[in-house]
Each structure stands twice: as C-alpha cells, then as structure tokens.
Design a protein around this motif. Sequence first.
Motif, PDB file in Angstrom:
ATOM      1  N   SER A   1      -5.334  33.935  31.442  1.00  0.00           N
ATOM      2  CA  SER A   1      -4.869  32.489  30.447  1.00  0.00           C
ATOM      3  C   SER A   1      -4.098  31.600  31.961  1.00  0.00           C
ATOM      4  CB  SER A   1      -4.446  33.136  29.231  1.00  0.00           C
ATOM      5  OG  SER A   1      -4.769  33.908  28.476  1.00  0.00           O
ATOM      6  N   LEU A   2      -4.771  31.464  32.823  1.00  0.00           N
ATOM      7  CA  LEU A   2      -3.576  30.931  33.802  1.00  0.00           C
ATOM      8  C   LEU A   2      -3.732  29.504  33.262  1.00  0.00           C
ATOM      9  CD1 LEU A   2      -5.353  32.525  37.338  1.00  0.00           C
ATOM     10  CD2 LEU A   2      -2.719  32.589  36.139  1.00  0.00           C
ATOM     11  N   LYS A   3      -2.327  28.564  33.274  1.00  0.00           N
ATOM     12  CA  LYS A   3      -1.947  27.375  33.361  1.00  0.00           C
ATOM     13  C   LYS A   3      -1.617  26.900  34.826  1.00  0.00           C
ATOM     14  CE  LYS A   3      -0.121  29.370  29.026  1.00  0.00           C
ATOM     15  NZ  LYS A   3       1.746  28.946  28.327  1.00  0.00           N
TER      16      LYS A   3
ATOM     17  N   GLY B   1      -8.721  30.681  33.186  1.00  0.00           N
ATOM     18  CA  GLY B   1      -9.155  31.918  34.769  1.00  0.00           C
ATOM     19  C   GLY B   1      -8.474  32.697  34.271  1.00  0.00           C
ATOM     20  N   SER B   2      -8.716  33.791  34.951  1.00  0.00           N
ATOM     21  CA  SER B   2      -8.317  35.062  35.508  1.00  0.00           C
ATOM     22  C   SER B   2      -8.843  34.911  36.756  1.00  0.00           C
ATOM     23  CB  SER B   2      -8.841  36.526  34.869  1.00  0.00           C
ATOM     24  OG  SER B   2      -8.587  36.176  33.448  1.00  0.00           O
TER      25      SER B   2
ATOM     26  N   GLN C   1      -2.292  33.183  48.195  1.00  0.00           N
ATOM     27  CA  GLN C   1      -1.732  31.111  47.109  1.00  0.00           C
ATOM     28  C   GLN C   1      -2.704  31.719  45.520  1.00  0.00           C
ATOM     29  OE1 GLN C   1      -0.145  28.107  48.041  1.00  0.00           O
ATOM     30  NE2 GLN C   1      -1.273  27.714  45.648  1.00  0.00           N
ATOM     31  N   VAL C   2      -2.207  31.157  44.934  1.00  0.00           N
ATOM     32  CA  VAL C   2      -2.894  31.050  43.713  1.00  0.00           C
ATOM     33  C   VAL C   2      -2.692  29.834  43.464  1.00  0.00           C
ATOM     34  CG1 VAL C   2      -2.844  31.608  41.098  1.00  0.00           C
ATOM     35  CG2 VAL C   2      -2.808  33.663  42.750  1.00  0.00           C
ATOM     36  N   THR C   3      -4.324  28.863  42.750  1.00  0.00           N
ATOM     37  CA  THR C   3      -4.066  27.098  42.337  1.00  0.00           C
ATOM     38  C   THR C   3      -4.810  27.255  41.297  1.00  0.00           C
ATOM     39  OG1 THR C   3      -4.282  26.733  44.865  1.00  0.00           O
ATOM     40  CG2 THR C   3      -4.458  24.926  43.054  1.00  0.00           C
ATOM     41  N   VAL C   4      -4.472  27.019  39.968  1.00  0.00           N
ATOM     42  CA  VAL C   4      -4.730  26.488  38.765  1.00  0.00           C
ATOM     43  C   VAL C   4      -5.400  25.354  38.912  1.00  0.00           C
ATOM     44  CG1 VAL C   4      -4.864  26.594  36.733  1.00  0.00           C
ATOM     45  CG2 VAL C   4      -3.595  28.654  37.639  1.00  0.00           C
TER      46      VAL C   4
ATOM     47  N   GLY D   1       2.406  39.098  27.403  1.00  0.00           N
ATOM     48  CA  GLY D   1       1.071  38.497  27.272  1.00  0.00           C
ATOM     49  C   GLY D   1       0.279  37.814  27.518  1.00  0.00           C
ATOM     50  N   ARG D   2       0.292  37.473  28.936  1.00  0.00           N
ATOM     51  CA  ARG D   2      -1.153  37.209  30.401  1.00  0.00           C
ATOM     52  C   ARG D   2      -0.667  37.484  31.277  1.00  0.00           C
ATOM     53  NH1 ARG D   2      -0.385  32.078  31.877  1.00  0.00           N
ATOM     54  NH2 ARG D   2       1.844  32.313  32.019  1.00  0.00           N
ATOM     55  N   PHE D   3      -0.168  38.355  31.857  1.00  0.00           N
ATOM     56  CA  PHE D   3      -0.129  39.116  33.104  1.00  0.00           C
ATOM     57  C   PHE D   3      -0.055  40.584  32.517  1.00  0.00           C
ATOM     58  CE2 PHE D   3       1.428  35.064  35.274  1.00  0.00           C
ATOM     59  CZ  PHE D   3       0.745  34.137  35.503  1.00  0.00           C
ATOM     60  N   VAL D   4      -0.692  41.161  33.814  1.00  0.00           N
ATOM     61  CA  VAL D   4      -0.186  42.620  33.521  1.00  0.00           C
ATOM     62  C   VAL D   4      -0.344  43.481  34.428  1.00  0.00           C
ATOM     63  CG1 VAL D   4      -1.472  44.869  32.820  1.00  0.00           C
ATOM     64  CG2 VAL D   4      -1.223  43.577  31.391  1.00  0.00           C
TER      65      VAL D   4
END
Length: 127
Positions: A86-88, A16-17, A122-125, A67-70
């Motif tokens: 492309s979150l992991k 996800g993004s 907070q970011v939770t993947v 390549g994934r974050f901008v």
Amino acid sequence: QLQLVESGGGSVQPGGSLRLSCVASGGTFEDYYNIGWFRQAPGKEREGVACISTWDGRTHYADSAKGRFVISRDNAKNTAYLQLTSLKSEDSAVYYCATDGFRPCESIDNGQFGSSWGQGTQVTVSS
C-alpha cells in the motif's frame, strides 16, 4: 565488521508493493541482536521504520509503517526483509538497514540505533 547490502528498491505506483532485502556478510545476524530499517527522503531527517530481534523475532514499527510494512529475517541466510505494501508517495526515500548489538529495537525512534549500516536502496512511489 559487519557489511550490509540492501536491494529490492525501485519505482512503483501508489498502492504498489516492494520487498527490500538486507544481506549481511562478515558476521551473522545472531551476533548483532537487532536489525532495523530506516529511510531518508530528500531534505528530511532519517527516520526509523521497523526493527526485529534476531533472537526472538520481536518487532517494532514506526506509526507510519504499522499495518503496511512487515519486517522479517532469515538467520540461516543472514538476510532481513522489509515488505512494503500500500505504498504512498510519501514513502519515497532511500531505505537503509542497520544492525545494533546493544540498543533495543525501540531506539529506532530516537536516532540512537545502528552500529553498522548499508548503502541504501531507492524506493520511488509515483504515478
């Protein structure tokens, strides 16, 4: 003293993004040269993710972000952004923004960057 407030974090599934925002008050980004994004996961040290110059827009990324974050900024809005794609699961962390009027963006790699910090978002993947 510049105040920074992050927002945009949340819970997403792998792949996800999210777009994080960092809004500054009490000053302008143009007075503080560089804006960096960092993250810290539980039990781990804080790490630099990305940085952008408010003057010429030059950017610098950690290998984990390339390549994934901008990173981007809108000086007129005093806002910086970090687009996460492309979150992991290993991207789960509290994300902070910081400014620095003296140190170059490359200093996000050695822990020396940052004179003003936000409170984090907070970011939770997780699936």
